[in-house]
Design an enzyme around this catalytic site. Structure first.
Site, mmCIF file in Angstrom:
data_model
loop_
_atom_site.group_PDB
_atom_site.id
_atom_site.type_symbol
_atom_site.label_atom_id
_atom_site.label_comp_id
_atom_site.label_asym_id
_atom_site.label_seq_id
_atom_site.Cartn_x
_atom_site.Cartn_y
_atom_site.Cartn_z
ATOM 1 N N CYS A 6 0.846 -1.205 0.000
ATOM 2 C CA CYS A 6 0.000 0.000 0.000
ATOM 3 C C CYS A 6 0.873 1.244 0.000
ATOM 4 C CB CYS A 6 -0.955 0.002 1.188
ATOM 5 S SG CYS A 6 -2.395 -1.084 0.985
ATOM 6 N N HIS A 45 -6.214 -2.716 -1.217
ATOM 7 C CA HIS A 45 -5.616 -3.713 -0.331
ATOM 8 C C HIS A 45 -6.474 -4.969 -0.229
ATOM 9 C CE1 HIS A 45 -3.071 -5.301 2.854
ATOM 10 N NE2 HIS A 45 -4.207 -5.792 3.351
ATOM 11 N N THR A 92 5.374 -13.231 2.387
ATOM 12 C CA THR A 92 6.048 -12.320 3.322
ATOM 13 C C THR A 92 5.411 -10.935 3.337
ATOM 14 O OG1 THR A 92 7.680 -11.699 1.636
ATOM 15 C CG2 THR A 92 8.271 -13.509 3.104
ATOM 16 N N HIS A 97 -0.444 -10.344 -4.292
ATOM 17 C CA HIS A 97 0.492 -10.071 -5.390
ATOM 18 C C HIS A 97 0.733 -11.335 -6.181
ATOM 19 C CE1 HIS A 97 2.796 -11.050 -1.748
ATOM 20 N NE2 HIS A 97 3.699 -11.617 -2.534
HETATM 21 P P1 5GP Z 1 6.068 -13.076 -1.105
HETATM 22 O O1 5GP Z 1 7.298 -13.545 -0.390
HETATM 23 O O2 5GP Z 1 5.084 -12.457 -0.132
HETATM 24 O O3 5GP Z 1 5.428 -14.079 -2.000
HETATM 25 O O4 5GP Z 1 6.548 -11.923 -2.081
HETATM 26 C C1 5GP Z 1 6.920 -10.667 -1.619
HETATM 27 C C2 5GP Z 1 7.973 -10.159 -2.552
HETATM 28 O O5 5GP Z 1 8.131 -8.771 -2.327
HETATM 29 C C3 5GP Z 1 9.352 -10.805 -2.371
HETATM 30 O O6 5GP Z 1 9.739 -11.468 -3.575
HETATM 31 C C4 5GP Z 1 10.253 -9.615 -2.024
HETATM 32 O O7 5GP Z 1 11.532 -9.705 -2.621
HETATM 33 C C5 5GP Z 1 9.471 -8.436 -2.543
HETATM 34 N N1 5GP Z 1 9.691 -7.190 -1.825
HETATM 35 C C6 5GP Z 1 9.768 -7.027 -0.466
HETATM 36 N N2 5GP Z 1 9.946 -5.740 -0.176
HETATM 37 C C7 5GP Z 1 9.992 -5.065 -1.360
HETATM 38 C C8 5GP Z 1 10.175 -3.672 -1.693
HETATM 39 O O8 5GP Z 1 10.296 -2.799 -0.843
HETATM 40 N N3 5GP Z 1 10.184 -3.365 -3.016
HETATM 41 C C9 5GP Z 1 10.034 -4.312 -3.992
HETATM 42 N N4 5GP Z 1 10.069 -3.898 -5.267
HETATM 43 N N5 5GP Z 1 9.857 -5.620 -3.715
HETATM 44 C C10 5GP Z 1 9.834 -5.991 -2.408
HETATM 45 ZN ZN ZN Z 2 -1.816 -3.279 1.185
#
Ligand code: 5GP
Ligand code: ZN
Length: 110
Positions: A6, A45, A92, A97
């Protein structure tokens, strides 16, 4: 709400945008797991797939409508789209997403 994505949507945290419209933002992942790694998110969100309802499904449908445009722009013909849901699945960030991964032979899902 204390949500990283967000904050990205609000412009409070910078991102490398690949695609944007009124409902959707796509930007490069900060820690790429493949040569091309882009995240596609709804601007509203939603915590994850669990939040998809008849009301919110419209934006999710729109995300999948624009993914072919995004992948074409990225030069990807073959790619993986994945969404982690819940900590045990590797989620995470608690904002829905979809990862677009490509640019190498991805092989089987681990
Ligand atoms: P998840 O682990 O929830 O499936 O994916 C979250 C993704 O967000 C991860 O691949 C991580 O590298 C990415 N990510 C975390 N913080 C940031 C950020 O501040 N900017 C960007 N562009 N990606 C982020
Ligand atoms: Zn959000």
């Amino acid at each position: 709400m204390d949500c990283l994505f967000c904050k990205i949507v609000a412009g409070e945290i910078p991102n490398k945008t690949v695609y944007e419209d009124d409902q959707v933002l796509a930007f490069y992942d900060i820690a790429p797991k493949a040569p091309v790694h882009v995240l596609v998110i709804p601007k509203c969100h939603l915590s994850g797939v669990r939040d998809i309802t008849p009301d919110t499904a419209t934006v999710v449908g729109h995300i999948f409508e624009v993914i072919p445009q995004i992948t074409e722009k990225l030069g990807l013909t073959d790619y993986r789209v994945v969404s982690n849901n819940g900590v045990e699945a590797g989620q995470t960030v608690g904002h829905l997403h979809f990862h677009i991964l490509g640019g190498r032979i991805l092989g089987e899902m681990g």
